[in-house]
Design a protein around this motif. Structure first.
Motif, PDB file in Angstrom:
ATOM      1  N   TYR A   1       6.582  23.268 -23.880  1.00 60.46           N
ATOM      2  CA  TYR A   1       5.576  23.011 -24.906  1.00 60.46           C
ATOM      3  C   TYR A   1       4.529  21.979 -24.470  1.00 60.46           C
ATOM      4  O   TYR A   1       3.656  21.629 -25.260  1.00 60.46           O
ATOM      5  N   ASP A   2       4.648  21.442 -23.248  1.00 56.67           N
ATOM      6  CA  ASP A   2       3.699  20.411 -22.862  1.00 56.67           C
ATOM      7  C   ASP A   2       3.255  20.560 -21.409  1.00 56.67           C
ATOM      8  O   ASP A   2       3.827  21.329 -20.641  1.00 56.67           O
ATOM      9  N   LEU A   3       2.215  19.826 -21.068  1.00 53.35           N
ATOM     10  CA  LEU A   3       1.665  19.786 -19.724  1.00 53.35           C
ATOM     11  C   LEU A   3       1.773  18.347 -19.221  1.00 53.35           C
ATOM     12  O   LEU A   3       1.534  17.410 -19.970  1.00 53.35           O
ATOM     13  N   TYR A   4       2.125  18.170 -17.958  1.00 50.21           N
ATOM     14  CA  TYR A   4       2.294  16.809 -17.456  1.00 50.21           C
ATOM     15  C   TYR A   4       2.143  16.796 -15.938  1.00 50.21           C
ATOM     16  O   TYR A   4       1.927  17.845 -15.311  1.00 50.21           O
ATOM     17  N   HIS A   5       2.231  15.612 -15.359  1.00 51.88           N
ATOM     18  CA  HIS A   5       2.144  15.450 -13.907  1.00 51.88           C
ATOM     19  C   HIS A   5       3.409  14.742 -13.431  1.00 51.88           C
ATOM     20  O   HIS A   5       3.652  13.596 -13.808  1.00 51.88           O
ATOM     21  N   GLU A   6       4.207  15.425 -12.619  1.00 49.36           N
ATOM     22  CA  GLU A   6       5.486  14.867 -12.192  1.00 49.36           C
ATOM     23  C   GLU A   6       5.400  14.288 -10.782  1.00 49.36           C
ATOM     24  O   GLU A   6       4.699  14.818  -9.919  1.00 49.36           O
ATOM     25  N   PRO A   7       6.109  13.182 -10.524  1.00 46.74           N
ATOM     26  CA  PRO A   7       6.130  12.595  -9.176  1.00 46.74           C
ATOM     27  C   PRO A   7       6.714  13.585  -8.172  1.00 46.74           C
ATOM     28  O   PRO A   7       7.727  14.221  -8.433  1.00 46.74           O
ATOM     29  N   ALA A   8       6.050  13.708  -7.019  1.00 52.56           N
ATOM     30  CA  ALA A   8       6.510  14.645  -5.988  1.00 52.56           C
ATOM     31  C   ALA A   8       6.749  13.954  -4.658  1.00 52.56           C
ATOM     32  O   ALA A   8       7.138  14.617  -3.689  1.00 52.56           O
ATOM     33  N   GLY A   9       6.545  12.651  -4.601  1.00 53.63           N
ATOM     34  CA  GLY A   9       6.804  11.935  -3.360  1.00 53.63           C
ATOM     35  C   GLY A   9       5.986  10.673  -3.247  1.00 53.63           C
ATOM     36  O   GLY A   9       4.892  10.573  -3.814  1.00 53.63           O
ATOM     37  N   SER A  10       6.521   9.701  -2.512  1.00 53.01           N
ATOM     38  CA  SER A  10       5.833   8.442  -2.254  1.00 53.01           C
ATOM     39  C   SER A  10       6.261   7.933  -0.884  1.00 53.01           C
ATOM     40  O   SER A  10       7.381   8.179  -0.444  1.00 53.01           O
TER      41      SER A  10
ATOM     42  N   ARG B   1       0.861  -1.181   0.000  1.00 57.17           N
ATOM     43  CA  ARG B   1       0.000   0.000   0.000  1.00 57.17           C
ATOM     44  C   ARG B   1       0.896   1.230   0.000  1.00 57.17           C
ATOM     45  O   ARG B   1       1.752   1.387   0.873  1.00 57.17           O
ATOM     46  N   TRP B   2       0.690   2.101  -0.985  1.00 52.29           N
ATOM     47  CA  TRP B   2       1.566   3.254  -1.142  1.00 52.29           C
ATOM     48  C   TRP B   2       0.760   4.537  -1.318  1.00 52.29           C
ATOM     49  O   TRP B   2      -0.264   4.550  -1.996  1.00 52.29           O
ATOM     50  N   LEU B   3       1.272   5.601  -0.720  1.00 53.55           N
ATOM     51  CA  LEU B   3       0.745   6.948  -0.952  1.00 53.55           C
ATOM     52  C   LEU B   3       1.661   7.645  -1.945  1.00 53.55           C
ATOM     53  O   LEU B   3       2.887   7.653  -1.770  1.00 53.55           O
ATOM     54  N   HIS B   4       1.082   8.211  -3.000  1.00 56.75           N
ATOM     55  CA  HIS B   4       1.841   8.926  -4.020  1.00 56.75           C
ATOM     56  C   HIS B   4       1.264  10.332  -4.207  1.00 56.75           C
ATOM     57  O   HIS B   4       0.052  10.541  -4.036  1.00 56.75           O
ATOM     58  N   VAL B   5       2.126  11.258  -4.587  1.00 58.58           N
ATOM     59  CA  VAL B   5       1.690  12.612  -4.958  1.00 58.58           C
ATOM     60  C   VAL B   5       2.319  12.976  -6.284  1.00 58.58           C
ATOM     61  O   VAL B   5       3.511  12.721  -6.514  1.00 58.58           O
ATOM     62  N   ARG B   6       1.515  13.568  -7.156  1.00 64.34           N
ATOM     63  CA  ARG B   6       2.031  14.058  -8.434  1.00 64.34           C
ATOM     64  C   ARG B   6       1.590  15.501  -8.613  1.00 64.34           C
ATOM     65  O   ARG B   6       0.413  15.846  -8.453  1.00 64.34           O
ATOM     66  N   PHE B   7       2.570  16.346  -8.913  1.00 67.57           N
ATOM     67  CA  PHE B   7       2.304  17.766  -9.146  1.00 67.57           C
ATOM     68  C   PHE B   7       1.943  18.024 -10.602  1.00 67.57           C
ATOM     69  O   PHE B   7       2.543  17.429 -11.509  1.00 67.57           O
ATOM     70  N   ALA B   8       0.984  18.900 -10.821  1.00 61.29           N
ATOM     71  CA  ALA B   8       0.717  19.386 -12.164  1.00 61.29           C
ATOM     72  C   ALA B   8       1.886  20.270 -12.570  1.00 61.29           C
ATOM     73  O   ALA B   8       2.334  21.125 -11.800  1.00 61.29           O
ATOM     74  N   ALA B   9       2.430  20.070 -13.768  1.00 57.43           N
ATOM     75  CA  ALA B   9       3.625  20.803 -14.192  1.00 57.43           C
ATOM     76  C   ALA B   9       3.495  21.261 -15.638  1.00 57.43           C
ATOM     77  O   ALA B   9       2.780  20.646 -16.442  1.00 57.43           O
ATOM     78  N   ARG B  10       4.191  22.339 -15.965  1.00 55.29           N
ATOM     79  CA  ARG B  10       4.200  22.893 -17.315  1.00 55.29           C
ATOM     80  C   ARG B  10       5.617  22.872 -17.862  1.00 55.29           C
ATOM     81  O   ARG B  10       6.538  23.399 -17.253  1.00 55.29           O
ATOM     82  N   GLY B  11       5.769  22.236 -19.005  1.00 55.71           N
ATOM     83  CA  GLY B  11       7.032  22.313 -19.722  1.00 55.71           C
ATOM     84  C   GLY B  11       6.962  23.465 -20.710  1.00 55.71           C
ATOM     85  O   GLY B  11       5.981  24.216 -20.739  1.00 55.71           O
TER      86      GLY B  11
END
Length: 216
Positions: free
Chosen positions: A80-89, A68-78
């Protein structure tokens, strides 16, 4: 002349504005599940701004047969693109007494987890995005050990990692049967060194509570 200048200004600004990305879509369950193993699924999730940039981030708990894992992903802007980057687990107890409760309050991710059996441990973790780097930082940890049937004494702790303040309370069992309760009058306060603990460094709640009751 003013009309020509305005038209030229709009023409010049058009391509620049077109290159600016729109708002980042919220991470979907389908996107999360795409990276999971066959025995894993989403236990619970919450969305909100956790790093103060105005975009919607996502925290979610993934549960498997014995993990069982808790994860967080931040909304991020490159550029030319939009993505969600890992911010911790962080790994959680694989066998909780129910799904964890999560909420985002004033930019802080609050996670409440109840584990154990007749003797239970209720842990509340508080995380906030670090502005210096894309990481979630542990800023608070509360833990309570108690008997769900009032069979023995208990203990509770509140630790503020931003100030180092710790409050440790011995919960003395008083009364019996329907009148059983806990007396929380035995309280001690002390400080721990202030250090930055990121989500990956989150300590075990029960072990941290045991140390607090020893004044450590």
């Amino acid at each position: 002349m003013r009309t020509l200048v305005l038209a030229a200004t709009l023409a010049a600004s058009g391509p620049v504005q077109a290159m600016q990305p729109p708002g980042i879509p919220v991470l979907t369950d389908e996107e999360i599940r795409a990276g999971l193993k066959n025995d894993e699924d989403i236990e619970t999730r919450v969305d909100g701004d956790m790093n103060g940039d105005g975009a919607i981030d996502t925290a979610y708990i993934v549960r498997g047969e014995d993990t069982r894992w808790l994860h967080v992903r931040f909304a991020a802007r490159g550029e030319y693109d939009l993505y969600h980057e890992p911010a911790g687990s962080v790994e959680l107890d694989a066998f909780p007494l129910g799904p964890a409760e999560m909420r985002v309050s004033k930019g802080v991710l609050v996670v409440r987890d109840l584990t154990g059996g007749t003797t239970a441990v209720s842990a509340t973790y508080r995380f906030r995005g670090d502005k210096a780097r894309p990481k979630m930082r542990l800023i608070g940890l509360d833990a309570t050990l108690y008997s769900r049937t009032y069979a023995h004494d208990g203990a509770e702790m509140s630790w503020n990692l931003l100030t180092g303040d710790v409050i440790a309370t011995k919960m003395k069992l008083v009364g019996s049967g329907e009148n059983a309760n806990y007396d929380k009058s035995a309280v001690k306060r002390f400080k721990r060194p202030v250090t930055a603990l990121y989500m990956e460094d989150t300590p075990n709640a029960e072990e941290t509570l045991d140390m607090a009751m020893k004044g450590k």
